[in-house]
Design a protein around this motif. Structure first.
Motif, PDB file in Angstrom:
ATOM      1  N   TRP A  94       0.901  -1.205  -0.066  1.00 10.95           N
ATOM      2  CA  TRP A  94       0.081  -0.046   0.010  1.00 10.95           C
ATOM      3  C   TRP A  94       0.764   1.278  -0.006  1.00 10.95           C
ATOM      4  O   TRP A  94       0.579   2.250  -0.554  1.00 10.95           O
ATOM      5  CB  TRP A  94      -0.895  -0.007   1.318  1.00 10.95           C
ATOM      6  CG  TRP A  94      -1.715   1.108   1.455  1.00 10.95           C
ATOM      7  CD1 TRP A  94      -1.595   1.670   2.559  1.00 10.95           C
ATOM      8  CD2 TRP A  94      -2.605   1.771   0.638  1.00 10.95           C
ATOM      9  NE1 TRP A  94      -2.722   3.029   2.552  1.00 10.95           N
ATOM     10  CE2 TRP A  94      -3.183   2.880   1.183  1.00 10.95           C
ATOM     11  CE3 TRP A  94      -3.243   1.420  -0.557  1.00 10.95           C
ATOM     12  CZ2 TRP A  94      -4.102   3.835   0.693  1.00 10.95           C
ATOM     13  CZ3 TRP A  94      -4.232   2.236  -1.241  1.00 10.95           C
ATOM     14  CH2 TRP A  94      -4.611   3.304  -0.526  1.00 10.95           C
ATOM     15  N   HIS A 134       3.719   1.757  -1.435  1.00  8.94           N
ATOM     16  CA  HIS A 134       4.369   1.859  -2.778  1.00  8.94           C
ATOM     17  C   HIS A 134       3.169   2.654  -3.467  1.00  8.94           C
ATOM     18  O   HIS A 134       3.534   3.505  -4.182  1.00  8.94           O
ATOM     19  CB  HIS A 134       4.581   0.847  -3.088  1.00  8.94           C
ATOM     20  CG  HIS A 134       5.320   0.838  -4.764  1.00  8.94           C
ATOM     21  ND1 HIS A 134       6.585   1.500  -4.660  1.00  8.94           N
ATOM     22  CD2 HIS A 134       5.360   0.185  -5.752  1.00  8.94           C
ATOM     23  CE1 HIS A 134       6.882   1.499  -5.900  1.00  8.94           C
ATOM     24  NE2 HIS A 134       6.305   1.008  -6.579  1.00  8.94           N
ATOM     25  N   TYR A 135       1.889   2.464  -3.425  1.00  8.06           N
ATOM     26  CA  TYR A 135       1.008   3.222  -4.071  1.00  8.06           C
ATOM     27  C   TYR A 135       0.940   4.669  -3.524  1.00  8.06           C
ATOM     28  O   TYR A 135       0.925   5.653  -4.178  1.00  8.06           O
ATOM     29  CB  TYR A 135      -0.319   2.444  -4.032  1.00  8.06           C
ATOM     30  CG  TYR A 135      -1.562   3.354  -4.363  1.00  8.06           C
ATOM     31  CD1 TYR A 135      -1.598   3.596  -5.617  1.00  8.06           C
ATOM     32  CD2 TYR A 135      -2.251   3.988  -3.521  1.00  8.06           C
ATOM     33  CE1 TYR A 135      -2.761   4.560  -6.176  1.00  8.06           C
ATOM     34  CE2 TYR A 135      -3.313   5.083  -3.866  1.00  8.06           C
ATOM     35  CZ  TYR A 135      -3.501   5.388  -5.271  1.00  8.06           C
ATOM     36  OH  TYR A 135      -4.173   6.237  -5.584  1.00  8.06           O
ATOM     37  N   THR A 162       3.398   6.697  -4.951  1.00 11.11           N
ATOM     38  CA  THR A 162       3.675   6.916  -6.442  1.00 11.11           C
ATOM     39  C   THR A 162       2.536   6.981  -7.185  1.00 11.11           C
ATOM     40  O   THR A 162       2.228   7.639  -8.191  1.00 11.11           O
ATOM     41  CB  THR A 162       4.013   5.361  -7.008  1.00 11.11           C
ATOM     42  OG1 THR A 162       3.234   4.347  -6.916  1.00 11.11           O
ATOM     43  CG2 THR A 162       5.611   5.111  -6.468  1.00 11.11           C
ATOM     44  N   ASP A 178       0.477   4.994  -8.372  1.00 13.62           N
ATOM     45  CA  ASP A 178       0.323   4.267  -9.720  1.00 13.62           C
ATOM     46  C   ASP A 178      -0.821   3.465  -9.686  1.00 13.62           C
ATOM     47  O   ASP A 178      -0.827   2.293  -8.835  1.00 13.62           O
ATOM     48  CB  ASP A 178       1.580   3.472  -9.711  1.00 13.62           C
ATOM     49  CG  ASP A 178       1.465   2.663 -11.038  1.00 13.62           C
ATOM     50  OD1 ASP A 178       0.699   2.360 -11.738  1.00 13.62           O
ATOM     51  OD2 ASP A 178       2.640   2.056 -11.431  1.00 13.62           O
ATOM     52  N   ARG A 179      -2.069   3.753 -10.282  1.00 10.44           N
ATOM     53  CA  ARG A 179      -3.440   3.122 -10.069  1.00 10.44           C
ATOM     54  C   ARG A 179      -3.106   1.681 -10.730  1.00 10.44           C
ATOM     55  O   ARG A 179      -3.685   0.595 -10.206  1.00 10.44           O
ATOM     56  CB  ARG A 179      -4.566   3.812 -10.877  1.00 10.44           C
ATOM     57  CG  ARG A 179      -4.796   5.094  -9.905  1.00 10.44           C
ATOM     58  CD  ARG A 179      -6.053   5.724 -10.600  1.00 10.44           C
ATOM     59  NE  ARG A 179      -7.351   4.584 -11.019  1.00 10.44           N
ATOM     60  CZ  ARG A 179      -8.237   4.919 -10.094  1.00 10.44           C
ATOM     61  NH1 ARG A 179      -8.307   5.522  -8.989  1.00 10.44           N
ATOM     62  NH2 ARG A 179      -9.282   3.962 -10.458  1.00 10.44           N
ATOM     63  N   TYR A 193      -0.643  -0.419 -11.001  1.00 10.98           N
ATOM     64  CA  TYR A 193       0.094  -1.218 -10.053  1.00 10.98           C
ATOM     65  C   TYR A 193      -0.850  -1.445  -8.735  1.00 10.98           C
ATOM     66  O   TYR A 193      -0.779  -2.814  -8.610  1.00 10.98           O
ATOM     67  CB  TYR A 193       1.346  -0.555  -9.208  1.00 10.98           C
ATOM     68  CG  TYR A 193       1.639  -0.866  -7.960  1.00 10.98           C
ATOM     69  CD1 TYR A 193       2.510  -1.918  -7.704  1.00 10.98           C
ATOM     70  CD2 TYR A 193       1.183  -0.277  -6.838  1.00 10.98           C
ATOM     71  CE1 TYR A 193       2.765  -2.363  -6.453  1.00 10.98           C
ATOM     72  CE2 TYR A 193       1.545  -0.667  -5.686  1.00 10.98           C
ATOM     73  CZ  TYR A 193       2.409  -1.912  -5.366  1.00 10.98           C
ATOM     74  OH  TYR A 193       2.737  -2.302  -4.029  1.00 10.98           O
ATOM     75  N   LEU A 194      -1.679  -0.582  -8.242  1.00 10.70           N
ATOM     76  CA  LEU A 194      -2.500  -0.797  -7.406  1.00 10.70           C
ATOM     77  C   LEU A 194      -3.768  -1.997  -7.697  1.00 10.70           C
ATOM     78  O   LEU A 194      -3.777  -2.790  -7.203  1.00 10.70           O
ATOM     79  CB  LEU A 194      -3.276   0.426  -6.909  1.00 10.70           C
ATOM     80  CG  LEU A 194      -4.365   0.347  -5.762  1.00 10.70           C
ATOM     81  CD1 LEU A 194      -3.484  -0.065  -4.297  1.00 10.70           C
ATOM     82  CD2 LEU A 194      -5.159   1.475  -5.545  1.00 10.70           C
ATOM     83  N   TYR A 226      -3.551  -4.452  -4.797  1.00 18.44           N
ATOM     84  CA  TYR A 226      -5.019  -4.769  -4.411  1.00 18.44           C
ATOM     85  C   TYR A 226      -5.328  -6.118  -4.302  1.00 18.44           C
ATOM     86  O   TYR A 226      -5.800  -6.847  -3.017  1.00 18.44           O
ATOM     87  CB  TYR A 226      -5.674  -3.824  -4.897  1.00 18.44           C
ATOM     88  CG  TYR A 226      -7.351  -4.026  -4.394  1.00 18.44           C
ATOM     89  CD1 TYR A 226      -7.863  -3.728  -3.109  1.00 18.44           C
ATOM     90  CD2 TYR A 226      -8.370  -4.991  -5.019  1.00 18.44           C
ATOM     91  CE1 TYR A 226      -8.820  -3.913  -2.537  1.00 18.44           C
ATOM     92  CE2 TYR A 226      -9.561  -5.447  -4.467  1.00 18.44           C
ATOM     93  CZ  TYR A 226      -9.907  -4.738  -3.249  1.00 18.44           C
ATOM     94  OH  TYR A 226     -11.023  -4.952  -2.775  1.00 18.44           O
ATOM     95  N   ALA A 229      -7.622   1.211  -0.380  1.00 21.47           N
ATOM     96  CA  ALA A 229      -7.473   0.845  -1.643  1.00 21.47           C
ATOM     97  C   ALA A 229      -8.775   0.472  -2.466  1.00 21.47           C
ATOM     98  O   ALA A 229      -8.587   0.878  -3.766  1.00 21.47           O
ATOM     99  CB  ALA A 229      -6.562  -0.406  -1.747  1.00 21.47           C
TER     100      ALA A 229
END
Length: 433
Positions: free
Chosen positions: A105, A107-108, A111, A113-114, A116-117, A122, A204
């Motif tokens: 989490w 890292h999101y 960044t 970065d959707r 990646y999430l 997720y 998330a």
């Protein structure tokens, strides 16, 4: 990064130069995002993803995780020691995967970065939540179904200390406060990590606008978790029972500060949002000892970050001094003994946390600046929200700063005792002088 990293010097290294997940591997990555090195985070994300299948298999095979019907637990967790081939060793560290989820989490958050999430973080966070949903224990009124291996805890003690526990509250069963104390229900370490897992996963799901019904259920379970507890002496309790120093099951000077996870690296407790809990946690850290354990370099790094979160630059600076004086070699690697890289990596996060914090929903500039650093400047720090920060200060006061982000957003910034709101536009740096 494992215990000795690339610099392991032995064919038979201590602890097999493996990956310990009750703080060590996590600490190696604490400073990566604040230091604006997100590409260095990717190996940890890949590691979590690639070792999950082996961990999933042994979790399903473990009897203590199965339901009364014999149904295997969904999701996965891990033993304390792991390796890249799926090997598992030492005791089960039941919250291990939930702690990993915090990193996914974070890292999101740094960044935004959707993709990646959505595709990486997720799905893993959700699966880990499902493991914990299957494991949590529903408490009876007054904690009458509380379990412990501590034979000194009598029904009278339970009745006295757990009288505030309401029927329906949730506890992590038979946990451990690494690496000491009894195995029992609801230890603070487990409760705080599971709270963070559920809280972050709800956020998330909201970002992605998915699983609406399930995230509502998950938020309700988060709110039913037995929360941080304050003892008679005003300290944050490490266990649900209010144990006293010298009781035989609690070492107040222990190197681990497991019950302070919610302060750092978690975010459940902070002076700004939960002042009563924060003060109890601060007292608990003082009781642990103010200098750290010179035999364990990583304790200095953890306590640096904790004192920074308590906004105490003087104590945080003392921890840095202690690490350098007692646990750091000329190469800047730290001893354990012997050499171990987590302290060296973790202290980077401590430096960053003293200069910039962003875990409470606002940017706090110079939150824990020590007197020894009364004049200075820093460039390229990163805050949550993918915000790059440069700043300079004199006599402990911010004289100028610059904020930039590839995402359009409004951000609150606290500096020199006041809070201001700034609108960030991609490609344009906001400057304050």
């Amino acid at each position: 990064a494992n215990l000795q990293g690339l610099w392991n010097y032995s064919l038979i290294p201590p602890w097999d130069s493996d990956y310990h997940n009750n703080i060590n591997i996590q600490m190696c990555y604490w400073g990566v995002e604040p230091a604006n090195l997100p590409e260095c985070y990717e190996p940890l994300v890949r590691y979590i993803r690639e070792m999950a299948p082996a961990a999933r298999r042994i979790t399903r095979e473990t009897a203590e995780f199965k339901a009364a019907s014999g149904t295997p637990a969904p999701g996965w967790t891990s033993r304390t020691a792991q390796n890249i081939f799926g090997g598992q060793g030492f005791k089960w560290n039941k919250p291990a995967s939930a702690w990993y989820a915090l990193h996914l989490w974070e890292h999101y958050l740094f960044t935004l970065d959707r993709d990646y999430l959505k595709t990486t973080a997720y799905p893993m966070m959700k699966e880990i939540c499902q493991f914990w949903e299957s494991q949590l224990k529903v408490m009876n009124e007054g904690g009458s179904n509380f379990r412990t291996e501590d034979k000194k805890v009598t029904p009278e003690v339970v009745s006295r200390d757990l009288k505030d526990i309401r029927a329906g509250m949730l506890a992590a069963p038979m946990g451990w406060s690494p690496e000491h104390g009894p195995k029992e229900d609801g230890c603070a370490h487990d409760q705080q990590i599971v709270w963070e897992l559920f809280h972050d996963t709800v956020q998330a799901a909201e970002v992605l606008d998915v699983d609406r019904a399930w995230r509502k259920e998950l938020a309700a379970k988060r709110d039913l978790l037995v929360g941080p507890r304050v003892g008679e002496e005003g300290m944050l309790l490490e266990w649900m029972i209010d144990r006293k120093p010298g009781s035989g099951s609690w070492d107040p000077h222990h190197r681990h500060t497991s019950h302070l996870f919610a302060v750092y690296p978690g975010s459940q407790i902070s002076p700004a949002k939960t002042p009563e809990w924060a003060e109890a946690a601060r007292k608990s850290l003082l009781a642990r000892g103010t200098t750290g354990d010179s035999r364990r370099s990583w304790t200095w790094a953890w306590r640096t970050n904790l004192w920074a979160r308590f906004l105490d630059g003087r104590k945080a600076y003392e921890m840095i001094q202690g690490m350098i004086r007692y646990s750091m070699m000329d190469s800047l690697f730290t001893t354990h003994p012997p050499m171990q890289v987590d302290g060296t990596m973790g202290i980077v996060a401590g430096f960053a946390e003293m200069l910039l914090q962003s875990h409470t929903g606002r940017l706090h500039l110079l939150p824990a600046l020590p007197g020894a650093w009364k004049d200075g400047s820093v460039r390229g720090l990163k805050a949550r929200g993918n915000i790059s920060v440069d700043m300079a200060w004199k006599d402990g006061r911010v004289t100028q700063f610059s904020l930039s982000s590839p995402a359009a957003q409004s951000v609150k910034v606290f500096f020199n005792g006041e809070e201001k709101t700034y609108a960030l536009t991609p490609g344009v740096a906001v400057k304050e002088r």
